[in-house]
Design a protein around this motif. Structure first.
Motif, PDB file in Angstrom:
ATOM      1  N   TYR A  91     -42.269 111.950   4.978  1.00  0.00           N
ATOM      2  CA  TYR A  91     -43.195 110.825   4.893  1.00  0.00           C
ATOM      3  C   TYR A  91     -42.689 109.786   3.901  1.00  0.00           C
ATOM      4  O   TYR A  91     -42.786 108.594   4.141  1.00  0.00           O
ATOM      5  N   TYR A  95     -41.624 106.052   5.197  1.00  0.00           N
ATOM      6  CA  TYR A  95     -42.349 104.909   4.645  1.00  0.00           C
ATOM      7  C   TYR A  95     -41.785 104.571   3.256  1.00  0.00           C
ATOM      8  O   TYR A  95     -42.490 104.672   2.254  1.00  0.00           O
ATOM      9  N   LYS A  98     -43.609 102.956   0.071  1.00  0.00           N
ATOM     10  CA  LYS A  98     -45.042 102.861   0.357  1.00  0.00           C
ATOM     11  C   LYS A  98     -45.806 104.146   0.048  1.00  0.00           C
ATOM     12  O   LYS A  98     -46.997 104.105  -0.193  1.00  0.00           O
ATOM     13  N   ILE A  99     -45.139 105.271   0.080  1.00  0.00           N
ATOM     14  CA  ILE A  99     -45.773 106.557  -0.171  1.00  0.00           C
ATOM     15  C   ILE A  99     -45.236 107.095  -1.486  1.00  0.00           C
ATOM     16  O   ILE A  99     -44.036 107.191  -1.678  1.00  0.00           O
ATOM     17  N   ASP A 135     -54.025 110.279   7.609  1.00  0.00           N
ATOM     18  CA  ASP A 135     -53.877 108.825   7.535  1.00  0.00           C
ATOM     19  C   ASP A 135     -52.874 108.524   6.414  1.00  0.00           C
ATOM     20  O   ASP A 135     -53.242 108.259   5.273  1.00  0.00           O
ATOM     21  N   HIS A 137     -50.975 106.174   5.428  1.00  0.00           N
ATOM     22  CA  HIS A 137     -51.057 104.941   4.643  1.00  0.00           C
ATOM     23  C   HIS A 137     -52.156 104.999   3.584  1.00  0.00           C
ATOM     24  O   HIS A 137     -52.176 104.168   2.679  1.00  0.00           O
ATOM     25  N   ARG A 138     -53.053 105.949   3.689  1.00  0.00           N
ATOM     26  CA  ARG A 138     -54.136 106.067   2.712  1.00  0.00           C
ATOM     27  C   ARG A 138     -53.904 107.191   1.693  1.00  0.00           C
ATOM     28  O   ARG A 138     -54.742 107.439   0.835  1.00  0.00           O
ATOM     29  N   TRP A 139     -52.781 107.888   1.813  1.00  0.00           N
ATOM     30  CA  TRP A 139     -52.476 108.963   0.869  1.00  0.00           C
ATOM     31  C   TRP A 139     -52.515 108.470  -0.580  1.00  0.00           C
ATOM     32  O   TRP A 139     -53.057 109.128  -1.465  1.00  0.00           O
ATOM     33  N   ASN A 140     -51.945 107.298  -0.831  1.00  0.00           N
ATOM     34  CA  ASN A 140     -51.899 106.793  -2.207  1.00  0.00           C
ATOM     35  C   ASN A 140     -53.299 106.636  -2.795  1.00  0.00           C
ATOM     36  O   ASN A 140     -53.498 106.850  -3.990  1.00  0.00           O
TER      37      ASN A 140
END
Length: 166
Positions: A91, A95, A98-99, A135, A137-140
């Motif tokens: 991941y 990304y 971003k991650i 999701d 993109h929402r991990w952060n």
């Protein structure tokens, strides 16, 4: 996480924000195609962090070894060790920039035992009975919330509560 980073980011006292409970609400079950393991039946849920609902999967393995976390309230522990050897490194590579912290997993203490139950809150598309943040993109958002909280009177060992409902 190295000791310098631990001293910087992991506090033994709770933040000035009120202690919040992460809420997981069971959703539908459906088959999804995993690029790694093919078609898998997923138990979906919505994880609420603040005012955001984030898609998670609670189970993808139905061979009687794993089950979704049952309804109840549990404590989420501070990260135990780097899970870099686990299959979530992709991941961060997929990304780039971003991650963050894909290798930081937060153990969940289930009601039947004290300490790490080998269930976690972590990033991913497949779940062995964990709260797996699908999701990507929402991990952060999830990571930032958990890493910045501590439950009072637990000497920094626990970061938040997890409430699971159907």
């Amino acid at each position: 996480m190295n000791s310098k980073a631990a001293k910087e980011y992991l506090q033994k006292t709770p933040s000035t924000q009120s202690t919040e409970t992460l809420r997981v609400r069971y959703g539908r079950m459906s088959e999804e195609n995993s690029p790694i393991k093919g078609r898998r039946l997923q138990q979906w849920a919505a994880l609420t962090v603040g005012d955001q609902d984030i898609t998670v999967t609670l189970n993808s393995a139905w061979d009687s070894t794993f089950t979704p976390i049952p309804q109840g309230t549990y404590r989420i522990m501070a990260p135990d060790y780097s899970h870099a050897k686990t299959s979530t490194e992709g991941y961060r590579n997929t990304y780039p920039g971003k991650i963050k912290a894909n290798d930081v997993w937060f153990p969940i203490e289930l009601q039947s035992g004290a300490g790490n139950s080998s269930r976690y809150v972590h990033i991913g598309h497949l779940s062995d009975g964990c709260v797996t943040v699908y999701d990507i993109h929402r991990w952060n958002t999830v990571y930032n919330f958990l890493i910045s909280h501590r439950l009072p009177n637990t000497d920094g060992k626990y970061v938040a509560l997890l409430e699971v409902t159907k």
